[in-house]
Design an enzyme around this catalytic site. Structure first.
Site, PDB file in Angstrom:
ATOM      1  CG  HIS A  72      -2.092  -0.883   1.107  1.00 50.47           C
ATOM      2  ND1 HIS A  72      -3.239  -0.733   1.859  1.00 50.47           N
ATOM      3  CD2 HIS A  72      -2.330  -1.943   0.283  1.00 50.47           C
ATOM      4  CE1 HIS A  72      -4.123  -1.661   1.516  1.00 50.47           C
ATOM      5  NE2 HIS A  72      -3.583  -2.403   0.564  1.00 50.47           N
ATOM      6  CE1 TYR A 200      -6.439   3.611  10.603  1.00 56.28           C
ATOM      7  CE2 TYR A 200      -5.714   3.978   8.339  1.00 56.28           C
ATOM      8  CZ  TYR A 200      -5.576   3.337   9.562  1.00 56.28           C
ATOM      9  OH  TYR A 200      -4.557   2.418   9.731  1.00 56.28           O
ATOM     10  N   PRO A 292      -4.972   0.184  18.219  1.00 56.66           N
ATOM     11  CG  PRO A 292      -6.826  -1.026  17.514  1.00 56.66           C
ATOM     12  CD  PRO A 292      -6.215  -0.422  18.735  1.00 56.66           C
ATOM     13  CE  LYS A 296       3.259   3.436  13.400  1.00 56.45           C
ATOM     14  NZ  LYS A 296       3.903   3.105  12.141  1.00 56.45           N
ATOM     15  CE1 TYR A 384      -1.605   4.062   9.165  1.00 59.07           C
ATOM     16  CE2 TYR A 384      -0.376   3.130   7.327  1.00 59.07           C
ATOM     17  CZ  TYR A 384      -1.481   3.116   8.165  1.00 59.07           C
ATOM     18  OH  TYR A 384      -2.464   2.166   7.995  1.00 59.07           O
TER      19      TYR A 384
END
Length: 389
Positions: A72, A200, A292, A296, A384
């Site tokens: 991704h 998200y 979550p 991580k 990220y």
């Protein structure tokens, strides 16, 4: 029995550490209180930073991941009916790999079995002893018989509720914790993902996440109160709720189907300090938990493994203890940065009823700023994809 390193716990951190040690010629034995099938039955997330991918390759366990995993280059944020893509590749030059934690564990287990390293399952009452001396050992029970393994070092990779952290209570251990007032209701289904990257969502009804395990298997989540029970949520109710929290075009494109697994996970941030007690080291969830939201958990376990493996490799190759002495401080420095990021993502994307309308407006202003600032997007992207080891 005698070995150089006893590893307590055969989750991904214990297995990864064990394989790296074995590849370096360092003898190790893994102990676990449950069996292989039980471990592989646990459903976990799987967004891997480049550091975790590299470690799996170094362990010799990355072949299937590269064939079946999904690279991704970005993810999307949804708020106020809008969608903002965070271009991970463009902003950082780095991507992430979507590959389920269960599959990581399976690959590590299969490789360990193929290379002949020893794992003892169904080991009851595992107990570390004398780890504050030069002669630590671990005992366990099996078939009514108590067994002892003498060793040089003990790696506690046995999770949040494991015996290793419990064994250092009262020995200078300090803990830090934040418990969040909600959980994630997750549903796994054999349906194609609604989008090729993760979404998200911040919504007035609460957080939602659209994620995936493959091109044909999806994992979706919605924020729910801690008082909710899984049995209160039918599949139809879940699908209706998540579609309410997504932009219309995404909701209309969503393919639904029967759940394979459904569960509610509470969210917490937790850190134990230090991570070393004599010859016992805490690794992964034994030493820290993250919500979550920032993806991580598994990645922090991998970075712990990196620091501990490098310290053990240096010790056995050069008889130098500098890496082992620095393990706790090096690991904790990275852990706290990841804790900060996971906390910030959680605070940004979830609705906190006690914060009221003011809190909602602040979240929306932050998301609006993020969508117009390359600097803010770059900071989010850097965290990220994973800070360097």
């Amino acid at each position: 029995m005698r070995t150089q390193v006893v590893i307590v716990g055969s989750g991904p951190s214990g297995l990864l550490l064990g394989q790296l040690l074995a590849n370096a010629g360092i003898d190790n034995i893994i102990l676990d209180r449950v069996d292989r099938d039980y471990i592989l039955g646990r459903i976990r997330a799987g967004v891997l930073e480049v550091g975790a991918v590299d470690l799996l390759d170094r362990a010799g366990c990355g072949e299937r991941m590269h064939k079946e995993g999904l690279v991704h280059d970005g993810f999307e944020l949804s708020f106020l009916g809008r969608r903002q893509r965070i271009d991970l590749k463009g902003l950082t030059g780095t991507s992430v790999m979507v590959y389920g934690q269960t599959e990581v564990t399976r690959d590590l287990m299969d490789h360990r079995a193929a290379t002949g390293s020893k794992t003892i399952y169904d080991a009851a009452n595992v107990t570390p002893h004398d780890f504050d001396s030069a002669s630590p050992y671990v005992t366990y029970e099996q078939d009514g018989v108590t067994h002892r393994i003498d060793c040089d070092y003990i790696a506690g990779c046995d999770g949040f509720h494991g015996v290793c952290r419990a064994s250092v209570e009262g020995k200078g251990l300090r803990t830090f914790e934040k418990v969040y007032p909600f959980g994630w209701l997750g549903l796994l289904a054999d349906v194609p993902p609604v989008h090729h990257e993760l979404i998200y969502a911040n919504h007035a009804r609460g957080f939602a996440l659209c994620s995936q395990r493959s091109h044909t298997r999806s994992r979706y989540y919605v924020q729910v109160p801690l008082t909710d029970k899984v049995e209160d949520w039918s599949d139809d109710a879940f699908w209706d709720e998540i579609r309410r929290r997504l932009p219309q075009d995404v909701a209309e494109a969503m393919v639904t189907g029967p759940s394979i697994e459904k569960s509610i996970a509470p969210l917490r941030s937790f850190v134990a300090e230090p991570l070393r007690f004599g010859r016992l080291f805490l690794v992964g969830d034994a030493g820290h938990i993250v919500p979550p939201t920032g993806a991580k958990g598994l990645n922090l376990a991998a970075s712990d493994v990196h620091y501990l493996f490098e310290g053990l490799r240096e010790y056995y190759a050069e008889r130098k203890a500098a890496g082992l002495d620095a393990y706790s401080s090096r690991a904790l420095s990275r852990i706290w940065k990841a804790e900060r990021f996971s906390w910030s993502m959680t605070m940004l994307l979830h609705r906190f009823p006690e914060d009221g309308d003011f809190g909602s407006r602040v979240q929306e202003a932050e998301l609006d700023y993020l969508s117009s600032s390359q600097a803010a997007q770059t900071a989010m992207a850097e965290n990220y994809v994973g800070l360097p080891y």
